[in-house]
Design a protein around this motif. Structure first.
Motif, PDB file in Angstrom:
ATOM      1  N   LEU A  25     -58.001 -46.934 -51.220  1.00 61.51           N
ATOM      2  CA  LEU A  25     -58.064 -47.876 -52.336  1.00 61.51           C
ATOM      3  C   LEU A  25     -57.831 -49.308 -51.850  1.00 61.51           C
ATOM      4  O   LEU A  25     -58.488 -50.240 -52.312  1.00 61.51           O
ATOM      5  N   ALA A  26     -56.901 -49.468 -50.924  1.00 62.58           N
ATOM      6  CA  ALA A  26     -56.605 -50.805 -50.409  1.00 62.58           C
ATOM      7  C   ALA A  26     -57.814 -51.419 -49.712  1.00 62.58           C
ATOM      8  O   ALA A  26     -57.993 -52.647 -49.746  1.00 62.58           O
ATOM      9  N   SER A  27     -58.648 -50.577 -49.112  1.00 63.35           N
ATOM     10  CA  SER A  27     -59.849 -51.098 -48.448  1.00 63.35           C
ATOM     11  C   SER A  27     -60.817 -51.714 -49.452  1.00 63.35           C
ATOM     12  O   SER A  27     -61.684 -52.516 -49.085  1.00 63.35           O
ATOM     13  N   ASN A  28     -60.664 -51.337 -50.737  1.00 58.19           N
ATOM     14  CA  ASN A  28     -61.476 -51.914 -51.812  1.00 58.19           C
ATOM     15  C   ASN A  28     -60.711 -52.956 -52.629  1.00 58.19           C
ATOM     16  O   ASN A  28     -61.173 -53.403 -53.677  1.00 58.19           O
ATOM     17  N   GLY A  29     -59.503 -53.282 -52.173  1.00 55.39           N
ATOM     18  CA  GLY A  29     -58.711 -54.288 -52.873  1.00 55.39           C
ATOM     19  C   GLY A  29     -57.895 -53.748 -54.027  1.00 55.39           C
ATOM     20  O   GLY A  29     -57.443 -54.525 -54.872  1.00 55.39           O
ATOM     21  N   HIS A  30     -57.689 -52.423 -54.076  1.00 56.09           N
ATOM     22  CA  HIS A  30     -56.939 -51.823 -55.180  1.00 56.09           C
ATOM     23  C   HIS A  30     -55.579 -51.311 -54.723  1.00 56.09           C
ATOM     24  O   HIS A  30     -55.365 -51.049 -53.542  1.00 56.09           O
ATOM     25  N   LYS A  31     -54.686 -51.134 -55.703  1.00 56.83           N
ATOM     26  CA  LYS A  31     -53.353 -50.600 -55.457  1.00 56.83           C
ATOM     27  C   LYS A  31     -53.181 -49.310 -56.264  1.00 56.83           C
ATOM     28  O   LYS A  31     -53.693 -49.198 -57.375  1.00 56.83           O
ATOM     29  N   LEU A  32     -52.421 -48.372 -55.706  1.00 55.90           N
ATOM     30  CA  LEU A  32     -52.240 -47.054 -56.322  1.00 55.90           C
ATOM     31  C   LEU A  32     -50.978 -47.027 -57.179  1.00 55.90           C
ATOM     32  O   LEU A  32     -49.928 -47.533 -56.780  1.00 55.90           O
TER      33      LEU A  32
ATOM     34  N   GLU B 295     -38.422 -45.171 -51.237  1.00 53.75           N
ATOM     35  CA  GLU B 295     -38.824 -45.225 -49.827  1.00 53.75           C
ATOM     36  C   GLU B 295     -39.987 -44.267 -49.562  1.00 53.75           C
ATOM     37  O   GLU B 295     -40.952 -44.612 -48.872  1.00 53.75           O
ATOM     38  N   LEU B 296     -39.900 -43.054 -50.123  1.00 47.06           N
ATOM     39  CA  LEU B 296     -40.984 -42.080 -49.968  1.00 47.06           C
ATOM     40  C   LEU B 296     -42.263 -42.597 -50.611  1.00 47.06           C
ATOM     41  O   LEU B 296     -43.351 -42.524 -50.006  1.00 47.06           O
ATOM     42  N   PHE B 297     -42.146 -43.123 -51.812  1.00 51.74           N
ATOM     43  CA  PHE B 297     -43.326 -43.641 -52.503  1.00 51.74           C
ATOM     44  C   PHE B 297     -43.948 -44.814 -51.739  1.00 51.74           C
ATOM     45  O   PHE B 297     -45.168 -44.964 -51.679  1.00 51.74           O
ATOM     46  N   ALA B 298     -43.089 -45.652 -51.169  1.00 53.00           N
ATOM     47  CA  ALA B 298     -43.601 -46.779 -50.383  1.00 53.00           C
ATOM     48  C   ALA B 298     -44.388 -46.277 -49.183  1.00 53.00           C
ATOM     49  O   ALA B 298     -45.401 -46.889 -48.798  1.00 53.00           O
ATOM     50  N   SER B 299     -43.965 -45.172 -48.594  1.00 57.57           N
ATOM     51  CA  SER B 299     -44.701 -44.615 -47.454  1.00 57.57           C
ATOM     52  C   SER B 299     -46.072 -44.096 -47.877  1.00 57.57           C
ATOM     53  O   SER B 299     -46.978 -43.989 -47.038  1.00 57.57           O
ATOM     54  N   TRP B 300     -46.219 -43.807 -49.154  1.00 62.92           N
ATOM     55  CA  TRP B 300     -47.517 -43.386 -49.689  1.00 62.92           C
ATOM     56  C   TRP B 300     -48.353 -44.584 -50.150  1.00 62.92           C
ATOM     57  O   TRP B 300     -49.503 -44.407 -50.548  1.00 62.92           O
ATOM     58  N   GLY B 301     -47.762 -45.753 -50.175  1.00 57.91           N
ATOM     59  CA  GLY B 301     -48.494 -46.939 -50.623  1.00 57.91           C
ATOM     60  C   GLY B 301     -48.489 -47.141 -52.121  1.00 57.91           C
ATOM     61  O   GLY B 301     -49.350 -47.857 -52.660  1.00 57.91           O
ATOM     62  N   ILE B 302     -47.522 -46.568 -52.834  1.00 53.10           N
ATOM     63  CA  ILE B 302     -47.446 -46.712 -54.289  1.00 53.10           C
ATOM     64  C   ILE B 302     -46.995 -48.126 -54.637  1.00 53.10           C
ATOM     65  O   ILE B 302     -45.981 -48.605 -54.146  1.00 53.10           O
TER      66      ILE B 302
ATOM     67  N   LEU C  67     -51.361 -38.814 -50.606  1.00 57.10           N
ATOM     68  CA  LEU C  67     -51.446 -40.077 -51.334  1.00 57.10           C
ATOM     69  C   LEU C  67     -51.504 -41.281 -50.401  1.00 57.10           C
ATOM     70  O   LEU C  67     -52.067 -42.319 -50.747  1.00 57.10           O
ATOM     71  N   ALA C  68     -50.927 -41.168 -49.215  1.00 61.78           N
ATOM     72  CA  ALA C  68     -51.004 -42.287 -48.268  1.00 61.78           C
ATOM     73  C   ALA C  68     -52.453 -42.564 -47.888  1.00 61.78           C
ATOM     74  O   ALA C  68     -52.890 -43.726 -47.824  1.00 61.78           O
TER      75      ALA C  68
END
Length: 412
Positions: free
Chosen positions: A45-52, A114-121, A38-39
């Motif tokens: 997704l972030a490269s296209n301006g999106h958030k997961l 913390e785990l989810f943040a490491s994945w960029g959620i 997921l990271a």
């Protein structure tokens, strides 16, 4: 998606993205679905301006409790918090409710965040919350989840995660939902769970009654960062093999009515469809610039009290955008599949009339003074037609057939 719908921000994974737990009782993504993790997905997704975003359930996962998982950094088993195996949310057998709350349990949820943040959620939908999560017959099937939701929300907020609460939450606890989350579902799922269509016209039109219960609540609105959620806008979805529209909606009148009401109430706006399979005319509806401006105002519209019966087929909802401008939605929420749809000359999609005792059309209107600070006259613009209708004195009225709406900007 950025090219087709540039103003949409989140891409969310529904249930099914996870299967197993790690040794600390934290959800893990399915490697068969996400071999790069997921990271990597969120970075793309972030490269296209999106958030997961992802989907979760309140409580401690059953597998973590029964599997003897321990809280990260502590020699404490999660099973110690669930000695009686109490149901954790509306979906029986999925999570257990903690029976005590302390700093160690808070650190368990912190470790998940913390785990989810490491994945960029950046978005979490928490489903099966209570009080609520029932249906029209039994409005509350879920246990009271507020204590565990408070802990989960506290953890996720450290990472600026949007928290969406579902489903059919009790509006009497709006202050709690506003404290915990950013959005709350007002009714059951919009999906029909049919093999033939995504939703039905009846499921859409039922929202007017249930949304009314949230109108006027001080907790709702952009100033509090908390919004109603009428569920997904599944307009225009087609099949990849033959291009057939399977949204289940009766005609384009209903589709515009659907989108208009969601925008008026500043509902969380999730398209619920694959944008690659949306015909251009529906992409234009879903990305109409004025519609999105109305939705993004963050102001929840209110019903005008002209019709005392909340089930009235004539509905007028409005909100003031600034000192000189208001937006008003006029609706005929008779189901056109049971009443009579508009004749071909005044509607946009071919349908057949159906015999019914319900009138085929209504005159719907409002007093200008009621929506524009006592003004006696105003210029009025049709949003969908992008057409100036002229200057009106005192009142504005229109004729609407079953399922139709008129969305207008009212300006000094």
């Amino acid at each position: 998606m950025r090219a087709k719908l540039p103003r949409y921000e989140y891409i969310n994974l529904d249930s099914g993205w996870h299967k197993d737990m790690d040794n600390f009782g934290r959800w893990l993504f399915r490697s068969d679905l996400f071999p790069s993790g997921l990271a990597a997905l969120s970075k793309h997704l972030a490269s296209n301006g999106h958030k997961l975003g992802v989907y979760l359930l309140p409580g401690i996962p059953k597998a973590a409790v029964e599997g003897g998982c321990r809280i990260k950094g502590h020699d404490v088993s999660l099973s110690e918090y669930c000695p009686n195996r109490l149901q954790g949310n509306a979906f029986s057998g999925t999570t257990f409710m903690p029976e005590r709350y302390d700093d160690v349990l808070q650190q368990y949820f912190d470790s998940i965040a913390e785990l989810f943040a490491s994945w960029g959620i950046r978005y979490v939908k928490l489903d099966g919350c209570g009080p609520g999560s029932g249906d029209e017959v039994v409005p509350s099937l879920a246990p009271d989840c507020r204590a565990v939701l408070d802990m989960m929300a506290r953890s996720f907020r450290r990472y600026d995660v949007w928290i969406e609460l579902s489903w059919y939450l009790d509006h009497r606890f709006a202050s709690d939902w506003q404290r915990i989350g950013n959005g709350a579902r007002v009714f059951t799922d919009i999906e029909s769970y049919s093999p033939k269509s995504l939703t039905t016209t009846a499921r859409v039109l039922a929202r007017w009654y249930y949304t009314r219960q949230w109108a006027g609540l001080t907790e709702v609105g952009g100033k509090n960062g908390f919004f109603v959620d009428l569920d997904a806008v599944v307009v225009g979805m087609t099949t990849p093999w033959d291009g057939k529209c399977i949204d289940g909606l009766y005609n384009d009148d209903i589709r515009r009515t659907y989108i208009s009401f969601w925008a008026l109430t500043s509902s969380v706006f999730c398209i619920g469809s694959d944008p690659r399979l949306l015909p251009e005319k529906y992409l234009e509806m879903l990305h109409h610039p004025i519609i999105l401006d109305i939705q993004q105002s963050g102001i929840m519209a209110q019903p005008l009290p002209y019709y005392s019966d909340p089930w009235s087929y004539r509905q007028v909802w409005w909100k003031q955008l600034d000192e000189k401008q208001a937006v008003v939605g006029l609706f005929n929420i008779v189901n056109p599949s049971g009443g009579r749809a508009a004749p071909e000359s005044v509607r946009s999609a071919a349908t057949s009339d159906a015999k019914s005792t319900i009138p085929s059309r209504f005159q719907v209107g409002f007093r200008i003074a009621d929506v524009l600070n006592g003004a006696r006259a105003a210029s009025i613009k049709d949003v969908w037609l992008n057409e100036e209708l002229g200057i009106f004195q005192g009142n504005f009225t229109t004729i609407l057939y079953a399922g139709q709406c008129k969305l207008v900007l009212v300006c000094r």
